[in-house]
Design a protein around this motif. Sequence first.
Motif, PDB file in Angstrom:
ATOM      1  N   LEU A  74       0.864  -1.180   0.000  1.00 27.06           N
ATOM      2  CA  LEU A  74       0.000   0.000   0.000  1.00 27.06           C
ATOM      3  C   LEU A  74       0.898   1.227   0.000  1.00 27.06           C
ATOM      4  O   LEU A  74       1.502   1.582   1.018  1.00 27.06           O
ATOM      5  CB  LEU A  74      -0.921  -0.014   1.221  1.00 27.06           C
ATOM      6  CG  LEU A  74      -1.793  -1.273   1.375  1.00 27.06           C
ATOM      7  CD1 LEU A  74      -2.607  -1.207   2.664  1.00 27.06           C
ATOM      8  CD2 LEU A  74      -2.709  -1.448   0.170  1.00 27.06           C
ATOM      9  N   GLY A  75       1.012   1.841  -1.164  1.00 25.57           N
ATOM     10  CA  GLY A  75       1.907   2.970  -1.300  1.00 25.57           C
ATOM     11  C   GLY A  75       1.295   4.268  -0.827  1.00 25.57           C
ATOM     12  O   GLY A  75       0.156   4.323  -0.330  1.00 25.57           O
ATOM     13  N   ALA A  76       2.042   5.335  -0.992  1.00 27.70           N
ATOM     14  CA  ALA A  76       1.579   6.646  -0.538  1.00 27.70           C
ATOM     15  C   ALA A  76       0.421   7.159  -1.379  1.00 27.70           C
ATOM     16  O   ALA A  76      -0.454   7.867  -0.875  1.00 27.70           O
ATOM     17  CB  ALA A  76       2.739   7.638  -0.589  1.00 27.70           C
ATOM     18  N   SER A  77       0.405   6.781  -2.675  1.00 24.50           N
ATOM     19  CA  SER A  77      -0.642   7.297  -3.558  1.00 24.50           C
ATOM     20  C   SER A  77      -1.415   6.202  -4.264  1.00 24.50           C
ATOM     21  O   SER A  77      -2.353   6.501  -5.009  1.00 24.50           O
ATOM     22  CB  SER A  77      -0.030   8.230  -4.615  1.00 24.50           C
ATOM     23  OG  SER A  77       0.676   9.290  -4.017  1.00 24.50           O
ATOM     24  N   SER A  78      -1.034   4.928  -4.081  1.00 23.02           N
ATOM     25  CA  SER A  78      -1.679   3.862  -4.843  1.00 23.02           C
ATOM     26  C   SER A  78      -1.531   2.534  -4.126  1.00 23.02           C
ATOM     27  O   SER A  78      -0.698   2.378  -3.226  1.00 23.02           O
ATOM     28  CB  SER A  78      -1.064   3.768  -6.243  1.00 23.02           C
ATOM     29  OG  SER A  78       0.311   3.411  -6.140  1.00 23.02           O
ATOM     30  N   VAL A  79      -2.355   1.578  -4.577  1.00 26.07           N
ATOM     31  CA  VAL A  79      -2.221   0.183  -4.171  1.00 26.07           C
ATOM     32  C   VAL A  79      -1.365  -0.496  -5.244  1.00 26.07           C
ATOM     33  O   VAL A  79      -1.739  -0.517  -6.419  1.00 26.07           O
ATOM     34  CB  VAL A  79      -3.602  -0.493  -4.051  1.00 26.07           C
ATOM     35  CG1 VAL A  79      -3.437  -1.956  -3.653  1.00 26.07           C
ATOM     36  CG2 VAL A  79      -4.474   0.245  -3.050  1.00 26.07           C
ATOM     37  N   ASP A  80      -0.228  -1.043  -4.844  1.00 23.74           N
ATOM     38  CA  ASP A  80       0.776  -1.508  -5.797  1.00 23.74           C
ATOM     39  C   ASP A  80       0.617  -3.002  -6.071  1.00 23.74           C
ATOM     40  O   ASP A  80       0.519  -3.816  -5.140  1.00 23.74           O
ATOM     41  CB  ASP A  80       2.183  -1.226  -5.256  1.00 23.74           C
ATOM     42  CG  ASP A  80       2.412   0.263  -5.033  1.00 23.74           C
ATOM     43  OD1 ASP A  80       1.850   1.071  -5.801  1.00 23.74           O
ATOM     44  OD2 ASP A  80       3.157   0.616  -4.090  1.00 23.74           O
ATOM     45  N   TRP A  81       0.616  -3.343  -7.375  1.00 24.22           N
ATOM     46  CA  TRP A  81       0.496  -4.722  -7.830  1.00 24.22           C
ATOM     47  C   TRP A  81       1.673  -5.059  -8.752  1.00 24.22           C
ATOM     48  O   TRP A  81       2.296  -4.182  -9.348  1.00 24.22           O
ATOM     49  CB  TRP A  81      -0.813  -4.934  -8.607  1.00 24.22           C
ATOM     50  CG  TRP A  81      -2.053  -4.753  -7.787  1.00 24.22           C
ATOM     51  CD1 TRP A  81      -2.693  -3.582  -7.499  1.00 24.22           C
ATOM     52  CD2 TRP A  81      -2.791  -5.782  -7.161  1.00 24.22           C
ATOM     53  NE1 TRP A  81      -3.795  -3.801  -6.722  1.00 24.22           N
ATOM     54  CE2 TRP A  81      -3.889  -5.169  -6.497  1.00 24.22           C
ATOM     55  CE3 TRP A  81      -2.670  -7.168  -7.070  1.00 24.22           C
ATOM     56  CZ2 TRP A  81      -4.830  -5.874  -5.774  1.00 24.22           C
ATOM     57  CZ3 TRP A  81      -3.623  -7.877  -6.356  1.00 24.22           C
ATOM     58  CH2 TRP A  81      -4.679  -7.243  -5.707  1.00 24.22           C
ATOM     59  N   SER A  82       1.949  -6.376  -8.871  1.00 28.52           N
ATOM     60  CA  SER A  82       2.978  -6.860  -9.793  1.00 28.52           C
ATOM     61  C   SER A  82       2.426  -8.063 -10.546  1.00 28.52           C
ATOM     62  O   SER A  82       2.012  -9.054  -9.927  1.00 28.52           O
ATOM     63  CB  SER A  82       4.254  -7.256  -9.039  1.00 28.52           C
ATOM     64  OG  SER A  82       5.229  -7.770  -9.926  1.00 28.52           O
ATOM     65  N   VAL A  83       2.404  -7.952 -11.870  1.00 26.51           N
ATOM     66  CA  VAL A  83       1.970  -9.048 -12.732  1.00 26.51           C
ATOM     67  C   VAL A  83       3.229  -9.724 -13.268  1.00 26.51           C
ATOM     68  O   VAL A  83       4.036  -9.083 -13.956  1.00 26.51           O
ATOM     69  CB  VAL A  83       1.091  -8.536 -13.885  1.00 26.51           C
ATOM     70  CG1 VAL A  83       0.597  -9.704 -14.732  1.00 26.51           C
ATOM     71  CG2 VAL A  83      -0.086  -7.734 -13.345  1.00 26.51           C
ATOM     72  N   ARG A  84       3.394 -11.009 -12.972  1.00 21.82           N
ATOM     73  CA  ARG A  84       4.632 -11.714 -13.291  1.00 21.82           C
ATOM     74  C   ARG A  84       4.359 -12.868 -14.245  1.00 21.82           C
ATOM     75  O   ARG A  84       3.560 -13.757 -13.946  1.00 21.82           O
ATOM     76  CB  ARG A  84       5.289 -12.243 -12.018  1.00 21.82           C
ATOM     77  CG  ARG A  84       5.665 -11.136 -11.035  1.00 21.82           C
ATOM     78  CD  ARG A  84       6.181 -11.690  -9.725  1.00 21.82           C
ATOM     79  NE  ARG A  84       6.604 -10.615  -8.828  1.00 21.82           N
ATOM     80  CZ  ARG A  84       7.049 -10.810  -7.585  1.00 21.82           C
ATOM     81  NH1 ARG A  84       7.112 -12.057  -7.095  1.00 21.82           N
ATOM     82  NH2 ARG A  84       7.411  -9.783  -6.850  1.00 21.82           N
TER      83      ARG A  84
END
Length: 347
Positions: free
Chosen positions: A292-302
């Motif tokens: 949970l970043g400062a401005s967004s919810v962070d995802w990684s597609v691998r």
Amino acid sequence: MLSLLLAQAPAAQPPTTQPAAPQPPAAPAQAAANRPPVSAEEAAVDAVKENLLAPPPGVSKEAYNEFMTLKWTRLDAGEWTEIVTYYAVQWGARIGLALIVFYIAWTLAGWASMAVDRTLGRLKFDATLTKFLSRLVRWLVLLLAGLMCLSYFGVQTTSFAALIGAAGLAVGLAFQGTLSNFAAGAMLLLFRPFKVGDAVNVAGQTGVIDEISIFTTAMDTFDHKRIIIPNGEIFGAVIENITYHSYRRCDGDVGVSYSADIDQTRAVLEQVAASIEGVYPGKDPAVVLMGLGASSVDWSVRVWAPTADFLTIKQRLLREIKVRLDGEGIEIPFPQMDVHIDQPNAA
């Protein structure tokens, strides 16, 4: 009366000086002790000179001296015959034997060089290292043969060994950096952490290896610039071989708005990962919630991509993520900051 007494007085004798007694010659042991010390190299040279300058048997020393001082007209036919025969027998045999030994050594050096070249070729060694080792073996054989030939003429080879060692030390100190690159190049060619055509990241440079020599390594960057790196800097640093394996993981990182539903976002990203064409078939894709970043919810597609198609798969993945999120109405926010200004109540 006085004159009579003076006439009868004996004449004064002049003072006699006794000659100094001759000093006994110094003892041989004392003379040897007073002689300056002679090094092993000087003793060897003196022995060779004494052997070379000694007159042949049956020839007087006077005739030999006249021969050595080019006064040949004073020699008769017998003395000429004795001297020429002596040197023809003594030195002719040695020269002939030395030539035979050197010819045999030359042949053996060629065979040894070819044997090393063929053996390393069968083992699929690097061509540069194979060529260097074959030449090294050849010159070592010839060097040993040269030392053997010198020993036939009474030359002490130990002095040559000391001279070669001193010269090697001087050369090593003078070319310390060059020899360091040489040793590193030999290690790179022997252990082969990368080969020509590999994409690597080393010594702060990233590119494709084009040539590996004994002193330097040449690479071409992805924007087609030639980089020459000394092997000493490569072997002493961390080497990242990007194309060592046949497949790589390709990550597509993205951040979505906090207002987006997490389950919906995961489902959309999983559909994206499954729809990418050309991925490596032996590995399953994955969608990971990174934080949970400062401005967004962070995802990684691998997804996993063949190494040769890595950049192509990367472009497909990022494009598909953007298109599908826009189609589902999921916002990709940019970094932002809310500023609240509190104004004091007016009086």
